[in-house]
Structure formats: structure tokens, C-alpha cells
Design a protein around this motif. Structure first.
Motif, PDB file in Angstrom:
ATOM      1  N   UNK A  89       0.855  -1.189   0.000  1.00  0.00           N
ATOM      2  CA  UNK A  89       0.000   0.000   0.000  1.00  0.00           C
ATOM      3  C   UNK A  89       0.888   1.234   0.000  1.00  0.00           C
ATOM      4  N   UNK A  90       0.501   2.230  -0.774  1.00  0.00           N
ATOM      5  CA  UNK A  90       1.170   3.529  -0.716  1.00  0.00           C
ATOM      6  C   UNK A  90       0.127   4.619  -0.941  1.00  0.00           C
ATOM      7  N   UNK A  91      -0.029   5.473   0.048  1.00  0.00           N
ATOM      8  CA  UNK A  91      -0.904   6.651  -0.054  1.00  0.00           C
ATOM      9  C   UNK A  91      -0.002   7.850   0.197  1.00  0.00           C
ATOM     10  N   UNK A  92       0.257   8.638  -0.813  1.00  0.00           N
ATOM     11  CA  UNK A  92       1.274   9.682  -0.703  1.00  0.00           C
ATOM     12  C   UNK A  92       0.835  10.820   0.210  1.00  0.00           C
ATOM     13  N   UNK A  93       1.821  11.486   0.764  1.00  0.00           N
ATOM     14  CA  UNK A  93       1.539  12.652   1.595  1.00  0.00           C
ATOM     15  C   UNK A  93       0.920  13.782   0.776  1.00  0.00           C
ATOM     16  N   UNK A  94       1.331  13.926  -0.470  1.00  0.00           N
ATOM     17  CA  UNK A  94       0.763  14.989  -1.300  1.00  0.00           C
ATOM     18  C   UNK A  94      -0.725  14.755  -1.535  1.00  0.00           C
ATOM     19  N   UNK A  95      -1.118  13.507  -1.796  1.00  0.00           N
ATOM     20  CA  UNK A  95      -2.542  13.221  -1.974  1.00  0.00           C
ATOM     21  C   UNK A  95      -3.295  13.472  -0.670  1.00  0.00           C
TER      22      UNK A  95
END
Length: 334
Positions: A89-95
Motif C-alpha cells: 500500500x502507498x498513499x502519498x503525503x501529497x494526496x
């Protein structure tokens, strides 16, 4: 001020800075995910936007003052480079920051793996942009919080006065790399460095792990570390409901926990029906907004105002947010 400090942001689209491995997003797994999110039938291209819109609406319509959304950093190799093969899983800080900009009631909890080669630079960047905490799931991100080479990262976190919200004990949802990384003893190094640490789920091992219990280790550590806290996230779910009463029956634990839901993990009033009564359980079950349902279920079970409001003291709130007028109460019974 009542803040749900543990709400997961979900995303699939690479253009949003998100990734979900085929293991978690393929076939039946995707069907399970969309049903859990209340979005059965929503296509992959629409899921990110639909979930962000729905989550924003739920927070705005609730009696919460705010909810904290969580980013989720990747796995990194020994050289500090992104490890695609081991990242689930990867949910970016920018998003995360983009979604939180939709409502003044959304607060960002960024995720920075201390193994990444630019960890301190990214930490400083997200704190400057308003992160109220840093979230880690060591079991699945392959992070040994006690690794001596991370001392500089923890010391920088302490200097920035940003707390760490970290999963503790066994992980049940995102495939783990090493379950030992969730042990409460792994928190000692960041605690010794002066970081405020929030142990998610108070290190409860969960009902599916009856032969090893980490909650007791967390409870003992409360006496040694005044900068150690816990959250009661997922303690309204079928997997962790026994821990709520353990917290409520312990005066020190009550003084050191904050509110969280762990959404989209569902709050299930039926597991407390004997205590609540069937009619009250049914009333809470009928609350369509899952964040409000979680809040009202906790209040009905005896989670008091001090516990509900403590997150505002522990998180690194922006000055303008911290001075906003508080709600009159939890809204339970509405």
C-alpha cells in the motif's frame, strides 16, 4: 474539541500518488474493499474520488470537530530506495494534503518511513505543511522502530513536537513483513528520544491472537513513559472489542488514550448489546454515518468527555485550529 485521530485514506490511482498491490486490489479483494468502504459497484477509476467525497461528507455532517486522515508510506530497502516488490500500500503525503484541503474539519497525519534516504527532509516538509502527527505501520512497512540508526529521525520528531501514531501488536489487514515490529518494547527508543507516541489500539493483540497479548506490556509502559499514549481505534469492532472495557476499567489507561475509529473498520454495536441493551444497540446500528456511529457507540459505552477530547492536547494542531470554539458535547443520542 473532539477529534477522530485514526481514519484511513484510501487510493488506487498512480496519478494521485497511490498504489495498492494486485494482492489487495485484484478480484475478490477489490470487491471486499469496495463493500467495506460502502462503495460496492464503484469502478477503479472512480474509487479515489468517490471515497474522498464520501469521507469529507461524513466528517462535515458528524458532530466531530475534526477527523485525521492517514497517509501510508512505502517499504524501503537497505539503501533507502523505494521497494516496489515489498510495498502493498502507498498513499502519498501529497494526496493526503490535497484531500484534507477539501474541508477545515480534515486534518493530515502524514507517513514518513524513517528508512527512506530523505526521511528527515520529508519529515520537515510535511510538518511545515501542517501534519498533526506521523503514522507508521511497522509490521507492514518493515520498520524496526528500535533500530539505532533511526535515533536522529526520532530526535528531529521530538524537536518538531510532532507525535508518532504507530500500529502496535499484530497486524490483521495489510500483509505483514514482520509481526515482531509491532511489539510495544519497540517504542522505547522513540520514547527515550522525547517523541510523544500514540500506540494504536493500545497494543491489543486482537481476538484472533489468544496466545500472545501485548496490551499488558503497553499498560506497564504507561507508568514509565509519561509521553506514551494509546488510541481506542477499532475497539468498537468485532476484532478488538474486549479491549474497550479493559481501558475503561483502568484509571491510568483512561487518562492516556485518545479517540479513533480506524474507519473503514466498522463500528459494531451488536458486540456490546448485552451491556447497551438491544434497543440502544439497534438505534446506534441504524446511524448511517460510520464516524458518527463510532462516536456515539463509544459514548454509550462510557468513554467520557476527557477521553474524547484528549486528542486535541496530544496532536500537533495548527494554532488557528486549536483556538476554534469547541463543540458542546459528543452528540451521543442524536
Amino acid at each position: 474539541m473532539i477529534i477522530d485521530a485514526h481514519v484511513h485514506l484510501i487510493g488506487l490511482r498512480p496519478e494521485n500518488g497511490c498504489y495498492l498491490s494486485p494482492r489487495l486490489s485484484g478480484g475478490w479483494a477489490y470487491q471486499w474493499l469496495t463493500r467495506a468502504l460502502g462503495m460496492a459497484g464503484v469502478g477503479r477509476d472512480e474509487l479515489d474520488g468517490a471515497y474522498a467525497n464520501q469521507l469529507t461528507a461524513w466528517v462535515d455532517e458528524s458532530t466531530l470537530d475534526a477527523a485525521c486522515l492517514l497517509a501510508f508510506d512505502a517499504v524501503y530497502d537497505e539503501a533507502g530506495a523505494y521497494d516496489h516488490e515489498r510495498t502493498q500500500v502507498y498513499i502519498s503525503n501529497d494526496y493526503l494534503f490535497d484531500v484534507c484541503a477539501r474541508s477545515e474539519k480534515l486534518l493530515p497525519i502524514a507517513s514518513v518511513n524513517p528508512q527512506r534516504r530523505d526521511a528527515i527532509d520529508e519529515l520537515e516538509r510535511v510538518v511545515e505543511q501542517g501534519a498533526v502527527a506521523i503514522k507508521l505501520l511497522p509490521n507492514s512497512q518493515d520498520i524496526d522502530l528500535a533500530r539505532p540508526t533511526y535515533r536522529g529521525f526520532w530526535e528531529r520528531m521530538a524537536k518538531l513536537d510532532v507525535p508518532l501514531l504507530t500500529h502496535t501488536s499484530f497486524e490483521h489487514t495489510i500483509p505483514p513483513i514482520n509481526q515482531a515490529w509491532g511489539r510495544p518494547a519497540k517504542l522505547i527508543l522513540p520514547l527515550d528520544c522525547g517523541v510523544r507516541v500514540i500506540a494504536a489500539h493500545c497494543a491489543g493483540s486482537g481476538v484472533v491472537h489468544p496466545f500472545r497479548e501485548d496490551f499488558d506490556d503497553w499498560r506497564v509502559m504507561l507508568e514509565r513513559f509519561p509521553n506514551l499514549y494509546g488510541d481506542i481505534s477499532a475497539m468498537a469492532s468485532i476484532s478488538r472489542f474486549p479491549y474497550l472495557q479493559r481501558v475503561l476499567d483502568d484509571e491510568l489507561a483512561r487518562r492516556r488514550v485518545i479517540l479513533g475509529s480506524d474507519h473503514p473498520v466498522p463500528a459494531n454495536p451488536w458486540v456490546f448489546a448485552r451491556r447497551l441493551g438491544w434497543q440502544r444497540a439497534r438505534q446506534i446500528h441504524q446511524i448511517a454515518n460510520p464516524l458518527q456511529r463510532n462516536l456515539e457507540l463509544f459514548a454509550a459505552m462510557g468513554v467520557d468527555e476527557a477521553m474524547l477530547r484528549r486528542g486535541a492536547q496530544v496532536l500537533r494542531l495548527p494554532r488557528e485550529f486549536a483556538t476554534r470554539p469547541k463543540t458542546a458535547g459528543s452528540g451521543a443520542g442524536r
